[in-house]
Design an enzyme around this catalytic site. Sequence first.
Site, short mmCIF file in Angstrom:
data_model
loop_
_atom_site.label_atom_id
_atom_site.label_comp_id
_atom_site.label_asym_id
_atom_site.label_seq_id
_atom_site.Cartn_x
_atom_site.Cartn_y
_atom_site.Cartn_z
N ASP A 74 -30.42 -28.79 -24.14
CA ASP A 74 -31.03 -29.49 -25.24
C ASP A 74 -31.82 -30.57 -24.53
O ASP A 74 -32.90 -30.96 -24.89
CB ASP A 74 -30.21 -30.05 -26.38
CG ASP A 74 -29.58 -28.73 -27.24
OD1 ASP A 74 -30.22 -27.75 -27.33
OD2 ASP A 74 -28.58 -28.94 -27.72
N ASN A 107 -32.00 -19.74 -19.68
CA ASN A 107 -31.40 -19.99 -18.29
C ASN A 107 -31.39 -18.57 -17.52
O ASN A 107 -31.93 -17.77 -18.03
CB ASN A 107 -29.87 -20.57 -18.72
CG ASN A 107 -29.12 -19.65 -19.43
OD1 ASN A 107 -29.34 -18.50 -19.12
ND2 ASN A 107 -28.52 -20.07 -20.21
N LEU A 108 -30.70 -18.61 -16.35
CA LEU A 108 -30.92 -17.44 -15.46
C LEU A 108 -30.40 -16.25 -16.40
O LEU A 108 -30.77 -15.18 -16.25
CB LEU A 108 -30.08 -17.58 -14.29
CG LEU A 108 -30.57 -16.64 -13.14
CD1 LEU A 108 -32.00 -16.38 -12.84
CD2 LEU A 108 -30.06 -16.85 -11.81
N GLU A 164 -30.00 -15.76 -19.54
CA GLU A 164 -30.80 -15.31 -20.58
C GLU A 164 -32.31 -14.55 -20.05
O GLU A 164 -32.54 -13.58 -20.55
CB GLU A 164 -31.27 -16.41 -21.44
CG GLU A 164 -29.96 -16.95 -22.23
CD GLU A 164 -30.42 -18.54 -22.59
OE1 GLU A 164 -29.60 -18.84 -23.58
OE2 GLU A 164 -31.38 -19.22 -22.12
#
Length: 311
Positions: A109, A41-42, A44
């Site tokens: 997920d 995600n952004l 991370e």
Amino acid sequence: MTDNLIKSSIKAFKDKKKPIFTDPKNKNVEVYKGSNFICPNLKEFYEFFEYQKLQFNNNSILKLLKKTNTDAFIVTKGSKGITVLLRNNKKIEIPQEDVNVYDVTGAGDTFISIFSYMLSKNIDLVNSLKIASLACIKVVQKKHTAVLSFTEFQKIIEEFCENKYLDIDLKIILWKLVKLKIGVTNGCFDVLHSGHLHLLSDAKKKCDKLIVLLNSDSSIRKIKGKNRPMIKLGKRISLLKMIKGVDGVEVFEEKTPEKIITKILPDILFKGSDYKAKELAGYKTIKDSGGTVKIIKKLKNFSSTQLIGQR
């Protein structure tokens, strides 16, 4: 999962020539080296650069892509969509519709599982990501940890395929993935009339998706002579697509649709009652593949040839 376990898992999959998709939780992106797709995600994604003590810019992105030997970073940005960063310095932006989010638990997920599944079925990268994004939208609107039901996935695919610019071959692949019953019928459809509409309407009642296999202009001339068709191919396609219940039109150049039926392998082949089932082009192919052939009782005194002759 420890760094060593991640690395050994990636190696094991690579040894077996299996594609690798990683959902990174470690700030050290080099742990995921060898993955085909790294999907942060952004937050991370920014942490990769902080850990490497790199400024966030295009050169640094290319440096990390090279270090990890990955095909692409797939960066999910919530309501701001998805950014795909490829090793050839190409960037793809995939927007996402604005929705009311109830709970984001399980969204990551869902995204990576649907994305990897679609790619495994030879769906192209962009459309795989678009479908995965739609799946996430459904999940984040549910309470607590949630899963996507097969019925919901089927509905997502149906709505996705309503895009008139989507290639019919891709639609067929997607419809088959979610086990929608595909029916086909074929003909010249030169001068549409009540008999045609009756056939199409009745056929649609017996399948989920109906595809019309349409003779090209040259194909019609081979069958009916140089003065046919009366209506050229482009107009015939347009008219058929206006009919409610027609989900796609495929054109064939040969005298019969045998070749295109073999390519599609529909569940049902429909034809009017002026034909006998065993005489139909594609009959054996359909039966051998487990499909069925249905003869639809035709309306009397309706045929293009008769109507043209009455002019």
